[in-house]
Design a protein around this motif. Structure first.
Motif, mmCIF file in Angstrom:
data_model
loop_
_atom_site.group_PDB
_atom_site.id
_atom_site.type_symbol
_atom_site.label_atom_id
_atom_site.label_comp_id
_atom_site.label_asym_id
_atom_site.label_seq_id
_atom_site.Cartn_x
_atom_site.Cartn_y
_atom_site.Cartn_z
ATOM 1 N N ILE A 80 0.706 -1.011 -0.363
ATOM 2 C CA ILE A 80 0.014 -0.051 -0.023
ATOM 3 C C ILE A 80 0.926 1.167 0.050
ATOM 4 O O ILE A 80 1.228 1.754 1.072
ATOM 5 C CB ILE A 80 -0.945 -0.101 1.279
ATOM 6 C CG1 ILE A 80 -1.673 -1.420 1.231
ATOM 7 C CG2 ILE A 80 -2.012 1.082 1.165
ATOM 8 C CD1 ILE A 80 -2.323 -1.658 2.647
ATOM 9 N N GLY A 81 1.151 1.782 -1.270
ATOM 10 C CA GLY A 81 2.396 2.706 -1.296
ATOM 11 C C GLY A 81 2.101 4.023 -0.424
ATOM 12 O O GLY A 81 3.110 4.381 0.015
ATOM 13 N N PRO A 82 0.943 4.699 -0.191
ATOM 14 C CA PRO A 82 1.026 5.863 0.335
ATOM 15 C C PRO A 82 1.094 5.646 1.913
ATOM 16 O O PRO A 82 1.447 6.760 2.566
ATOM 17 C CB PRO A 82 -0.358 6.304 0.252
ATOM 18 C CG PRO A 82 -0.905 5.889 -1.004
ATOM 19 C CD PRO A 82 -0.283 4.369 -1.044
ATOM 20 N N LEU A 83 1.304 4.317 2.408
ATOM 21 C CA LEU A 83 1.564 4.323 3.569
ATOM 22 C C LEU A 83 2.837 4.157 3.992
ATOM 23 O O LEU A 83 3.381 3.989 5.234
ATOM 24 C CB LEU A 83 0.597 2.812 4.055
ATOM 25 C CG LEU A 83 -0.772 2.812 4.298
ATOM 26 C CD1 LEU A 83 -1.309 1.571 4.864
ATOM 27 C CD2 LEU A 83 -1.370 4.112 4.537
ATOM 28 N N GLU A 115 -9.635 2.290 6.697
ATOM 29 C CA GLU A 115 -9.028 2.018 8.122
ATOM 30 C C GLU A 115 -7.495 1.975 8.052
ATOM 31 O O GLU A 115 -6.940 2.070 9.198
ATOM 32 C CB GLU A 115 -9.652 0.683 8.556
ATOM 33 C CG GLU A 115 -11.312 0.759 8.528
ATOM 34 C CD GLU A 115 -11.774 -0.012 7.265
ATOM 35 O OE1 GLU A 115 -12.522 -1.068 7.129
ATOM 36 O OE2 GLU A 115 -11.272 0.230 6.038
ATOM 37 N N GLU A 116 -6.991 1.428 7.166
ATOM 38 C CA GLU A 116 -5.720 1.089 7.052
ATOM 39 C C GLU A 116 -4.818 2.641 7.067
ATOM 40 O O GLU A 116 -3.847 2.856 7.513
ATOM 41 C CB GLU A 116 -5.170 0.189 5.860
ATOM 42 C CG GLU A 116 -5.500 -1.061 6.156
ATOM 43 C CD GLU A 116 -5.205 -2.006 4.888
ATOM 44 O OE1 GLU A 116 -4.505 -3.071 5.220
ATOM 45 O OE2 GLU A 116 -5.394 -1.608 3.902
ATOM 46 N N LEU A 130 0.075 10.936 -2.928
ATOM 47 C CA LEU A 130 1.156 10.338 -2.330
ATOM 48 C C LEU A 130 1.851 9.128 -2.931
ATOM 49 O O LEU A 130 2.939 8.922 -2.917
ATOM 50 C CB LEU A 130 0.513 9.774 -0.916
ATOM 51 C CG LEU A 130 -0.003 10.705 0.070
ATOM 52 C CD1 LEU A 130 -0.683 10.427 1.403
ATOM 53 C CD2 LEU A 130 1.518 11.567 0.672
ATOM 54 N N GLN A 131 0.807 8.562 -3.970
ATOM 55 C CA GLN A 131 1.415 7.427 -4.497
ATOM 56 C C GLN A 131 2.455 7.947 -5.651
ATOM 57 O O GLN A 131 3.424 7.353 -6.042
ATOM 58 C CB GLN A 131 0.154 6.618 -5.275
ATOM 59 C CG GLN A 131 0.771 5.210 -6.079
ATOM 60 C CD GLN A 131 0.962 4.386 -5.341
ATOM 61 O OE1 GLN A 131 1.603 4.256 -4.061
ATOM 62 N NE2 GLN A 131 0.945 3.044 -5.912
#
Length: 323
Positions: A80-83, A115-116, A130-131
């Motif tokens: 999940i790239g943006p995280l 939620e993530e 963000l990605q």
């Protein structure tokens, strides 16, 4: 020859630290066994905060697999790239690329669970921007040269083993994902068999003057379990597949397209649907699939049953694939 894959997400509902440690250890041992028998790929993924203990740290798992193997690739599909912090991720992937000699494949998506994002205090509405930043930063960081990042000059070391950079694909099922991949000249990994999206991606490559390719799931990509008696195995273990299928279904909204999306609510419905299949070795050989994706520990499957499935696949399917 079909591509052969062993998938691990380390799900175990109601796990204890002791039982989960045994599952993690078994997965690494299974990966080593798969490598010894010529299976081409271990596939893993990233999810956070799941009650059933879905693997949140795929790169740590990949590094352990690389330490236990010599040839098998590990595909992380998907992060999940943006995280992720872009600079830290660039370092992480570079080190794994060096340790493995280029065996790491990373698919970067944006996820589908708000939620993530909330767990890590990342704004859901900014995920596209963000990605973009993440992917652009990775490509700059892996050159080993200085570049400007968020208003300051930075340099990331070490440089990765694979040149010009480790294999990085853009995952997703949207036109935005396809455009992003084409703009950056990165390969595209649709999350399902979507020929129309592949065509759109190719049009955007021409528009941007870039080059790329598509790694797309086949029209049929069932998750497989191998057993001598499928009827008995469905009766004994079908609940594990149903748990995973229902978990996925609860996470995915109507516009999410996935190769493993299921609408089943019972074990019988799941069996009839065909997303998950329990096959004998002979049945497996007659499927005519482009990819054979074994899922030996699906949904908290008992370790001994997972080993039976993997052993049957390695000993009675793999040697006959070229016949």
């Amino acid at each position: 020859m079909p591509v052969t894959v062993v998938r691990f997400n380390l799900v175990e509902p109601g796990a204890t630290p002791v039982s989960l440690q045994a599952r993690y250890r078994a997965a690494v041992e299974m990966a080593a066994y798969a490598d010894e028998h010529g299976i081409t790929t271990v596939q893993t993924e990233e999810h956070h905060g799941a009650e059933n203990n879905w693997l949140p740290s795929p790169f740590s798992f990949a590094g352990t697999v690389f330490g236990a193997t010599r040839n098998i690739a590990v595909t992380v599909s998907a992060i999940i790239g943006p995280l992720h912090d872009p600079l830290r991720l660039a370092e992480e992937i570079a080190v794994l690329d060096l340790l493995s000699g280029g065996r790491l494949v990373t698919v970067a998506g944006i996820g589908y669970r708000p939620e993530e994002y909330a767990l890590f205090d990342v704004e859901w509405k900014r995920r596209g921007r963000l990605q973009d930043e993440l992917l652009e930063t990775l490509l700059k960081a892996w050159t080993g040269e200085e570049f400007t990042w968020r208003g300051r000059t930075v340099r990331v070391t070490p440089r990765p083993y694979t040149q010009p950079h480790p294999l990085l694909l853009v995952g997703g099922s949207s036109k935005a994902a396809a455009r992003r991949a084409a703009r950056l000249g990165l390969p595209f990994f649709p999350s399902a068999h979507l020929p129309e999206l592949e065509a759109y991606y190719k049009e955007r490559l021409v528009e941007y003057g870039t080059e790329g390719w598509t790694m797309m799931p086949a029209a049929r990509t069932p998750l497989l379990h191998i057993a001598e008696d499928p009827d008995r195995s469905w009766a004994a273990y079908g609940r594990h597949f149903l748990h995973e299928a229902r978990t996925y279904a609860s996470w995915q909204s109507g516009d999410i397209r996935s190769a493993v999306k299921s609408a089943a609510t019972t074990v019988d419905e799941l069996r009839a649907e065909g997303v998950y299949q329990i096959l004998t070795p002979d049945e497996c050989l007659t499927q005519g699939l482009d990819s054979l994706v074994l899922h030996p520990l699906a949904g908290g499957m008992p370790l001994e049953e997972g080993w039976r499935s993997l052993t049957l696949f390695a000993e009675r399917v793999l040697p006959r694939l070229g016949d």
